[in-house]
Design a protein around this motif. Sequence first.
Motif, short mmCIF file in Angstrom:
data_model
loop_
_atom_site.label_atom_id
_atom_site.label_comp_id
_atom_site.label_asym_id
_atom_site.label_seq_id
_atom_site.Cartn_x
_atom_site.Cartn_y
_atom_site.Cartn_z
N ALA A 70 -5.73 8.97 0.77
CA ALA A 70 -4.25 8.96 0.76
C ALA A 70 -3.67 9.83 -0.34
O ALA A 70 -2.53 9.62 -0.75
N ASP A 115 -3.93 9.79 -6.82
CA ASP A 115 -3.62 8.40 -7.19
C ASP A 115 -2.30 8.40 -7.96
O ASP A 115 -2.22 8.82 -9.11
N ASP A 131 -9.76 0.11 -1.53
CA ASP A 131 -8.57 -0.70 -1.84
C ASP A 131 -7.35 0.17 -2.11
O ASP A 131 -6.21 -0.29 -2.01
N ALA A 132 -7.57 1.42 -2.49
CA ALA A 132 -6.45 2.36 -2.72
C ALA A 132 -6.47 3.47 -1.67
O ALA A 132 -6.01 4.59 -1.92
N LEU A 133 -7.02 3.16 -0.50
CA LEU A 133 -7.13 4.14 0.60
C LEU A 133 -7.81 5.42 0.11
O LEU A 133 -7.45 6.54 0.49
N PRO A 159 2.94 14.62 1.76
CA PRO A 159 4.17 13.87 1.41
C PRO A 159 4.70 14.14 0.00
O PRO A 159 5.68 13.51 -0.41
N GLU A 160 4.11 15.09 -0.72
CA GLU A 160 4.49 15.30 -2.13
C GLU A 160 5.97 15.57 -2.32
O GLU A 160 6.56 15.24 -3.35
N GLY A 162 -1.68 14.46 1.45
CA GLY A 162 -1.56 15.09 0.14
C GLY A 162 -2.87 15.71 -0.32
O GLY A 162 -3.47 16.54 0.38
N PHE A 216 -0.28 9.14 -12.26
CA PHE A 216 0.61 10.27 -12.58
C PHE A 216 1.22 10.07 -13.95
O PHE A 216 1.76 9.01 -14.25
N ALA A 241 -7.61 6.95 -2.66
CA ALA A 241 -6.75 7.88 -3.42
C ALA A 241 -7.55 8.51 -4.56
O ALA A 241 -8.44 7.88 -5.14
N LEU A 252 8.14 13.02 -3.62
CA LEU A 252 8.00 12.68 -5.04
C LEU A 252 8.65 13.76 -5.91
O LEU A 252 8.54 13.73 -7.13
N THR A 300 -0.62 6.07 -9.20
CA THR A 300 -0.54 5.21 -10.39
C THR A 300 -1.05 5.92 -11.65
O THR A 300 -0.80 5.47 -12.76
N HIS A 307 4.11 12.72 8.76
CA HIS A 307 2.71 12.62 9.20
C HIS A 307 2.58 13.27 10.57
O HIS A 307 3.49 13.16 11.40
N1 COA Z 1 -2.18 6.39 -4.95
C1 COA Z 1 -2.48 5.15 -5.39
N2 COA Z 1 -2.56 4.07 -4.59
C2 COA Z 1 -2.35 4.25 -3.29
C3 COA Z 1 -2.05 5.50 -2.74
C4 COA Z 1 -1.97 6.61 -3.63
N3 COA Z 1 -1.74 7.85 -3.20
N4 COA Z 1 -1.86 5.38 -1.41
C5 COA Z 1 -2.06 4.06 -1.14
N5 COA Z 1 -2.35 3.39 -2.27
C6 COA Z 1 -2.63 1.95 -2.40
C7 COA Z 1 -1.36 1.13 -2.25
O1 COA Z 1 -0.66 1.06 -3.47
C8 COA Z 1 -1.93 -0.21 -1.82
O2 COA Z 1 -2.44 -0.88 -2.96
P1 COA Z 1 -2.18 -2.45 -3.16
O3 COA Z 1 -2.86 -3.11 -1.97
O4 COA Z 1 -2.84 -2.74 -4.47
O5 COA Z 1 -0.70 -2.65 -3.13
C9 COA Z 1 -3.12 0.19 -0.95
O6 COA Z 1 -3.45 1.52 -1.32
C10 COA Z 1 -2.81 0.16 0.52
O7 COA Z 1 -1.67 0.98 0.73
P2 COA Z 1 -0.34 0.45 1.50
O8 COA Z 1 0.79 1.32 1.09
O9 COA Z 1 -0.19 -1.00 1.32
O10 COA Z 1 -0.78 0.74 2.99
P3 COA Z 1 0.17 1.09 4.22
O11 COA Z 1 -0.73 1.07 5.41
O12 COA Z 1 1.38 0.24 4.23
O13 COA Z 1 0.66 2.61 3.94
C11 COA Z 1 0.39 4.93 3.35
C12 COA Z 1 -0.27 3.65 3.90
C13 COA Z 1 -0.71 5.95 3.22
C14 COA Z 1 1.45 5.43 4.33
C15 COA Z 1 1.05 4.64 1.99
O14 COA Z 1 0.09 3.95 1.18
C16 COA Z 1 1.48 5.87 1.25
O15 COA Z 1 2.48 6.46 1.60
N6 COA Z 1 0.72 6.27 0.20
C17 COA Z 1 1.09 7.38 -0.64
C18 COA Z 1 0.72 8.68 0.02
C19 COA Z 1 1.15 9.86 -0.85
O16 COA Z 1 2.32 10.02 -1.16
N7 COA Z 1 0.17 10.70 -1.22
C20 COA Z 1 0.41 11.89 -1.99
C21 COA Z 1 0.41 11.61 -3.43
S1 COA Z 1 0.84 13.07 -4.36
#
Ligand code: COA
Length: 264
Positions: free
Chosen positions: A73, A76, A27-29, A137-138, A114, A80, A31, A141, A78, A171
């Motif tokens: 992905a 996490d 559900d959080a890919l 992608p950091e 990441g 941080f 993470a 942030l 959330t 990407h």
């Molecule tokens: N941490 C926590 N939750 C994450 C996550 C992460 N790194 N990456 C994705 N998720 C969660 C999303 O919040 C979402 O949750 P929700 O359904 O409860 O809203 C779920 O995973 C699906 O992600 P979503 O963004 O809806 O999918 P998408 O296909 O539109 O986009 C990504 C996919 C990977 C491009 C996008 O999720 C993203 O950019 N994630 C962050 C990647 C990142 O910056 N990683 C490095 C962190 S330091």
Amino acid sequence: MRDEFDTTIVQFDEETGIGHLTLNRPDALNALSDQLRKDIVGGLRRLEAENDADDGVVLRAVIIEGADGNFCAGADITEFSGDAAGARSDREHYEFISDFPVPVIAKIRGYCLGGGFETAMSCDFRFAHEDARFGLPEVDLGIIPGAGGAQFISRLNNPSVAMEIAMTGDHISAERASELELVNRVYGDDLDGATREFAETIASKPPLAVQAIKDSARAATEVGLAEGRKYDRRLVEPLFATEDFEKGARAFAEDDYEPEFEGR
Ligand code: COA
């Protein structure tokens, strides 16, 4: 053997000696939450506990993948906290994988971003599906890939490529990652079979020699050639005293002898 941790599934096949660890937060890919990082280490420790050459059970290779079509992905977001000590503690699973004695193969589908990409680069091999997407992608942030992302890419390719990927946060496709030698192989629907076949090939070899090769190749990125050669001499000497060496030498001499290497 099959064990469910909170966020990983761990399986071990005694016949082949191949362990399987699945990151399981789809559900959080997948993470990397604190729990998932702990469970990766816990899962690998569980696999190590299976290793007992005297009992004829040897862990020979591990495949790590993500559940439901994505590798991971990244950290996490959330969880941080802005707390630097917290950020430091998240490195443990990366080092645990790098230092794990047996070869670890990352099987990658979907997002590998990441900390997920850093996890994959901590593994010894990366086998990717053609749909895989890689990135660091950091930067968006306002931080950096702090578990060695740019370091790994600088070693696998070069610092300019590392900066291109880490500074843009873009990407890249599996095909591009392969051109850049960041992944070993790219497959379509045959990814599972090809990865399993590769793991089985390694698993059929003398396990102590395979582990020593990992040790040597890892050391090569840390030390100069002269020191590396000395290191290899220390690795090879005890191997001459193993039963597997005797079996390998006998198989060379006798056409109809099929050795079964047992890690002793
Ligand atoms: N941490 C926590 N939750 C994450 C996550 C992460 N790194 N990456 C994705 N998720 C969660 C999303 O919040 C979402 O949750 P929700 O359904 O409860 O809203 C779920 O995973 C699906 O992600 P979503 O963004 O809806 O999918 P998408 O296909 O539109 O986009 C990504 C996919 C990977 C491009 C996008 O999720 C993203 O950019 N994630 C962050 C990647 C990142 O910056 N990683 C490095 C962190 S330091």
